[in-house]
Design a protein around this motif. Structure first.
Motif, short mmCIF file in Angstrom:
data_model
loop_
_atom_site.label_atom_id
_atom_site.label_comp_id
_atom_site.label_asym_id
_atom_site.label_seq_id
_atom_site.Cartn_x
_atom_site.Cartn_y
_atom_site.Cartn_z
N PHE B 29 0.81 -1.23 0.00
CA PHE B 29 0.00 0.00 0.00
C PHE B 29 0.84 1.28 0.00
O PHE B 29 0.30 2.36 0.20
N SER B 30 2.15 1.16 -0.15
CA SER B 30 2.98 2.36 -0.18
C SER B 30 4.16 2.15 -1.11
O SER B 30 4.43 1.03 -1.54
N GLY B 31 4.88 3.23 -1.39
CA GLY B 31 6.02 3.16 -2.29
C GLY B 31 7.34 2.88 -1.59
O GLY B 31 8.41 3.19 -2.12
N SER B 32 7.30 2.29 -0.38
CA SER B 32 8.54 1.95 0.32
C SER B 32 9.14 0.69 -0.25
O SER B 32 8.41 -0.21 -0.68
N ALA B 33 10.46 0.59 -0.17
CA ALA B 33 11.15 -0.61 -0.64
C ALA B 33 10.85 -1.78 0.30
O ALA B 33 10.56 -1.59 1.48
N THR B 34 10.92 -2.99 -0.26
CA THR B 34 10.64 -4.19 0.54
C THR B 34 11.92 -4.98 0.82
O THR B 34 11.85 -6.07 1.38
N ALA B 35 13.06 -4.44 0.41
CA ALA B 35 14.32 -5.19 0.54
C ALA B 35 14.57 -5.62 1.98
O ALA B 35 14.27 -4.87 2.92
N TYR B 36 15.15 -6.81 2.13
CA TYR B 36 15.40 -7.36 3.46
C TYR B 36 16.71 -6.80 4.02
O TYR B 36 17.66 -6.56 3.29
N GLY B 37 16.74 -6.61 5.34
CA GLY B 37 18.00 -6.32 6.00
C GLY B 37 18.41 -4.86 6.10
O GLY B 37 19.56 -4.57 6.45
N ALA B 38 17.52 -3.93 5.79
CA ALA B 38 17.88 -2.51 5.89
C ALA B 38 17.94 -2.08 7.36
O ALA B 38 17.43 -2.76 8.25
#
Lengths: 486, 489, 96
Positions: B29-38
């Motif tokens: 529901f948003s334009g945030s990244a989904t990358a793991y480990g940030a």
């Protein structure tokens, strides 16, 4: 002629003709605010510095002849709209000191249109109330009589415009929160069609009912400000992708042959007699203007108050769950554990009316009651909407009172929520059906203003504004100002 | 593994709820990244944080991925689905509600065929698969009596896949779980990484006496993050429930947590309190309406599915069902296998030989070194080169294993290794005969014993002759020649 | 419909609201009054009527292209937080 009683069009003319600068205009309103806000309690935050810097920027544009119709025009925002870098409280202890890191779509658009931000206006806490008495920061006073309420929830915006502390102010309307205070303070206010104005950045009360709108002296001023506010916003899934007509140009539509429906249900028991008489007089005025008057009926409309008091609290109970003392907002002192953190932060941060609605909403959604209350209300909502649909197959616009009577005394109804809720009996229907609706002043009872309500089919704002404007061309109720603020 | 046998007289009933994180770039529901480990909260936007005034807007790719799953499982893809709010308070749930699908999920009523180890295929029903948002994470390390909340994961799209209670053993449950795992990776809708939590499983487990009509009271086991643990957790739970019931107790419907370190499940008290989620349609989102064109466009992106691929492998390569299923469990392995076969010289036994190598030494080396297929030290053409030398009998199977080890270690081709080591197989009959003659001449006693009936000594002669050829003699030829020489002397 | 003090306590717990003694004394009556108002709906026949969740019929959910449009701004966002440590929002211990 004094600056604060001029129309927006006249102000724009004065600005472009260099009769006065935006800084001068802004200072004029800041001075009026300084003189009167103490008594009215209409502004929660006055952004004098920001206003003057906005005004300077506007003057620079005007000097280069790059200004638009609203460049340099000061306005106020209801404190429900998030403003980047400026406190946004929703008049709640919960959000005291909360500074949103972004601008609401409405704020963004009106700023882009060149308006100058004078400050943020008082309101009922989280927009829950019809008298502005639920504000954590104290009630707003009605400029026509300081002992009376200005209506709610956009009572601060209404009082600001009525006392001419700003030419216009934004409001939000979930069950009448623009129209009822407009009526009680003798100004004009429009709640557009649901989806017409983006809800992004407007702190949610009841998401399927909330709609932002504008409050100003006249329909003409409302039209000028609604234009830049309206329109599609990809950040709000319920915002509608549909062209925005030229509302100002649309004001000139003729009322000849217009079919006006008089809602039978709006003139039933409960309407104060003198208020009813003012509304009847307005109907006669429309007849003289060439409109055809027809009586129509929406038989399910009397169910709008009970329907609303299921739907709105249900959505509110969920919308307000995010205020938990973790990421923003009030946190209680020394929580013992997580449960204590939640319960005390919320228990201490919310006022009693907000808690009452959260409780109501939690109850009607809870296991075993959902079907009997929530689902039932959603079905009755369908019935009410169908009633309106049928009515609009017969007439162009519906007309009636905005509120059952003029402004009541502060403290009069605070002890009985149900009596208070019934003050919204005429306004709630439009929210349930998502219809655009307006309130314009149509006279006085005991020196207190009375509002006339106009309701139109979806996306008929242009026509509604024209219908209101036509009336305001032949009456002067909208240009009356309380003596103390003239 | 006898330890996983269900006690006699009891039937186990298992249904799984799988949470697959969808492999979108941005959140549901948003334009945030989904990358793991940030770093904590660096991928949590205003929407993810539930900031006042923010609103959800649905990610198209998440919808496409859910539809892909629905089409691949023969499910009904809803032309109209609705998002609802599931209301509860928890620090990792920023809005105080989770946006999920409740009454009208996007995918319903499908099934998947699971090949069991006994060779029998079992069809497992898929009740529904719905879209929802993931929650954040609570951290407890380094904080005194406090927890820290990281909302980077909040809002990551999840597909919750709910099975029918069709599984009758922990084994079956794991086989089903593996099949779904295979499928979501085939469809490229989930990376399947269980350690990072991209593919998670809750198991609903109950037991009943064989013949009983009503299902027993079930417990939900949460927090199982490997296939092995799923099997162990279910097994533990089955034994626990049977013990309780056999000693006259009652099963309480509850959520239990699997503790891998102790290999046990225990009650999650925090979730014990009766939940009243107060679901209602989310007024911030409109109904998701999918037209035929959209569904057709998604259908066009479906790859060959595992079952289709396995059937083709059986038909075109003559592989057994078991081999075909194993090779096609991973789309990458299947592609690798096909590339090896394509690169090698056609030969009657090639397909089977290649299958054995890909599933055998090649997979073993990958596992040994903990490498992904893409990082393998021997390429498809490299392996094909080795298979060619086996097919044309340049080397024996035994030598091939040594060649492969050197190929892997040194990055050389099979031919280069064979050349450098001088491992070319001796197929010249005369050279082999010479070696055999020398061995026979040098061992008269053994020869006499052999001829007097000590057949076992045949192996001795094979060993000596191989030694004489430094292991390079073609074993089949050597055997044949040796037999006739020993007899004819 | 009328609610008892015990009902009110239950709802308040579900809504995570600490109630003062005065509120616990007052809410059963005011909430019961609201529910009585709402109970009018029971008399309305609504058999085949579709429940209405949105005021605009026919509007459907718009789908957003899958792209990352947000950048890290946690310092700004956490300026409103009551308690943070190492970029984490701090709450009393969460017991699982």
């Amino acid at each position: 002629m004094t600056l604060h009683t001029r129309s927006l069009a006249a102000l724009a003319l004065g600005l472009t003709a260099r009769e006065f600068s935006s800084v001068e205009l802004t200072q004029h309103f800041l001075d009026r605010i300084a003189a009167s806000n103490g008594a009215l309690n209409a502004f929660l935050t006055v952004t004098a510095e920001r206003a003057l810097s906005d005004a300077k920027r506007a003057d620079a544009l005007l000097a280069k002849n790059q200004g638009g119709a609203l460049t340099g025009i000061p306005i106020a925002h209801k404190d429900i709209f998030c403003t980047d870098g400026i406190q946004t409280t929703c008049a709640s202890k919960m959000l005291k000191g909360f500074v949103a890191p972004y601008d609401a779509a409405v704020v963004e658009r009106l700023t882009a249109a060149g308006t100058v931000l004078l400050g943020k206006t008082n309101m009922d806490e989280f927009a829950m109330g019809s008298s502005n008495e639920t504000s954590h920061f104290g009630p707003v006073k009605n400029p026509w009589d300081l002992a009376k309420v200005p209506g709610g929830s956009s009572g601060g915006s209404a009082a600001v415009v009525a006392a001419r502390l700003a030419p216009a102010a934004t409001g939000t309307d979930t069950g009448g929160s623009i129209r009822q205070p407009a009526a009680l303070t003798g100004i004009s206010g429009i709640k557009p069609t649901y989806g017409r104005v983006s809800r992004y950045g407007m702190i949610a009360f009841a998401s399927s009912l909330d709609q932002a709108g504008i409050m100003a002296a006249s329909a003409e001023d409302c039209a000028a400000l609604l234009a830049p506010m309206a329109g599609f916003d990809a950040r709000d899934s319920t915002s509608v992708e549909r062209a925005v007509p030229d509302y100002v140009a649309g004001l000139q539509q003729s009322l000849k042959g217009l079919k006006i429906g008089i809602l039978k249900e709006f003139f039933a028991e409960g309407l104060e007699a003198h208020t009813g008489a003012r509304v009847q007089a307005a109907i006669e005025e429309y007849r003289r203007l060439g409109a055809e008057i027809v009586e129509v009926s929406c038989p399910n409309l009397p169910l709008s108050v009970p329907t609303y008091y299921v739907v709105a609290p249900a959505e509110a109970s969920s919308n307000l769950s995010r205020f938990d003392g973790v990421r923003f907002g009030y946190r209680c002192e020394n929580p013992r554990d997580l449960l204590d953190l939640y319960k005390r932060s919320r228990g201490e941060g919310f006022g009693s009316e907000v808690k009452r609605r959260i409780m109501t909403g939690t109850y009607v959604l809870s296991a075993g009651y959902y079907d009997a209350y929530y689902l039932k209300a959603q079905k009755v909502r369908s019935l009410i909407t169908d009633d309106f649909k049928r009515a609009f197959s017969q007439v162009d616009v519906l007309l009636g009172p905005t509120a059952p009577g003029p402004a009541f005394a502060i403290g009069d109804k605070v002890d009985d929520p149900v009596t208070m809720y019934l003050n919204d009996i005429y306004t709630i229907g439009a929210n349930l059906a998502g219809l655009p609706a307006m309130s314009i002043p149509c006279g006085f009872v005991n020196e207190l203003p009375v509002g006339l309500q106009l309701i139109g089919p979806h996306f008929s704002e242009s026509q509604l504004l024209a219908v209101a404007h036509g009336y305001q061309q032949v009456t002067d109720f909208h240009s009356r100002v309380p003596a103390a603020y003239a | 593994m006898s330890e996983f046998i269900t006690p006699a007289g009891w039937e186990v009933v298992i249904g799984l709820e799988i949470h697959a994180q969808l492999a979108t770039r941005s959140k549901i529901f948003s334009g945030s990244a989904t990358a793991y480990g940030a770093m904590p909260n660096t991928q949590a936007s205003l929407v993810d944080l539930g900031y006042p005034g923010t609103l959800p807007v649905l990610n198209q790719e998440a919808v496409r991925m859910a539809v892909k799953f629905g089409l691949a499982t023969g499910s009904r893809v809803a032309d109209r689905s609705v998002f609802a709010r599931k209301n509860y308070f928890y620090p990792d749930l920023p809005k105080g509600y989770q946006i999920s699908q409740y009454e009208k999920p996007i995918v319903e009523k499908g099934s998947i065929d699971v090949l069991q180890e006994d060779g029998i295929t079992k069809r497992v029903g898929i009740t529904r698969a719905h879209l929802e948002e993931d929650a954040g994470k609570s951290m407890h390390e380094g904080l005194e009596n406090a927890s820290g909340i990281d909302l980077n994961r909040a809002g990551t799209p999840l597909l919750e896949i709910v099975s029918e209670p069709d599984m009758r053993s922990a084994r079956e449950a794991v086989a089903y779980l593996k099949k779904i795992h295979t499928l979501v990776r085939y469809l490229e809708i989930c990376d399947g990484n269980m350690q990072e939590g991209s593919f998670r499983c809750d198991a609903n487990v109950s037991v009943r006496r064989i013949g009983a009509e009503r299902l027993g009271t079930r417990c939900e086991i949460k927090n199982v993050n490997s296939f092995r643990y799923v099997e162990k957790a279910i097994h533990y739970e089955v034994i626990r429930q049977i013990d309780v019931l056999e000693s006259g107790g009652k099963i309480i419907q509850e959520t239990r947590l699997y503790d891998a370190a102790k290999d046990e499940t225990r009650s999650m008290r925090s979730k014990e309190e009766a939940n009243d989620y107060r679901y209602f349609p989310d007024p911030d989102l409109l109904p998701v309406v999918l037209d035929e064109a959209f569904i057709t466009s998604v259908r066009a992106t479906l790859p060959e599915l595992p079952d289709e691929k396995a059937a083709r492998f059986m038909a075109s390569y003559g592989l057994s069902a078991y081999d075909a299923a194993l090779l096609t469990a991973s789309r990458d392995v299947a592609a690798f296998y096909e590339a090896v076969v394509a690169a090698a010289k056609p030969d009657a036994g090639l397909a089977k030989l290649a299958a054995n190598w890909v599933m055998g030494d090649f997979s073993a080396f990958l596992n040994r070194d903990g490498l992904e297929l893409s990082a393998a030290k021997v390429s498809t053409s490299g392996l094909a080169g080795l298979l060619d030398r086996l097919s044309d009998q340049t080397i024996s199977g035994k030598i091939a294993k040594e060649v492969f080890e050197l190929m892997w270690a040194e990055g050389l081709s099979a031919d280069a290794v064979i050349e450098a080591k001088g491992w070319r197989q001796i197929t010249d009959t005369r050279a082999i005969e010479a070696a055999i003659d020398a061995v026979i001449a040098a061992n008269p006693e053994q020869l006499a014993d052999y001829r007097s009936g000590k057949d076992k000594l045949f192996g001795f002669f094979v060993g000596q002759a191989m030694k004489a050829t430094q292991g390079k003699a073609n074993p089949a030829q050597l055997n044949e020649l040796l037999k006739s020489k020993l007899a004819s002397h | 419909m009328s609610l008892t003090r015990k009902d009110v306590e239950g709802i308040a717990h579900l809504a995570r609201l600490q109630m003062t003694e005065a509120e616990l004394a007052a809410y059963p009556e005011s909430l019961s009054k609201i529910l009585t108002l709402v109970d009018q709906l029971n008399a309305v026949p609504t058999g085949v009527i579709e429940p209405m969740a949105h005021p605009l019929e026919g509007e459907i959910q718009r789908l957003r292209p899958d792209g990352v449009t947000e950048t890290d701004a946690h310092r700004k966002y956490q300026a409103n937080a009551p308690q943070v440590a190492s970029g984490l929002y701090v709450v009393p211990r969460v017991i699982e």
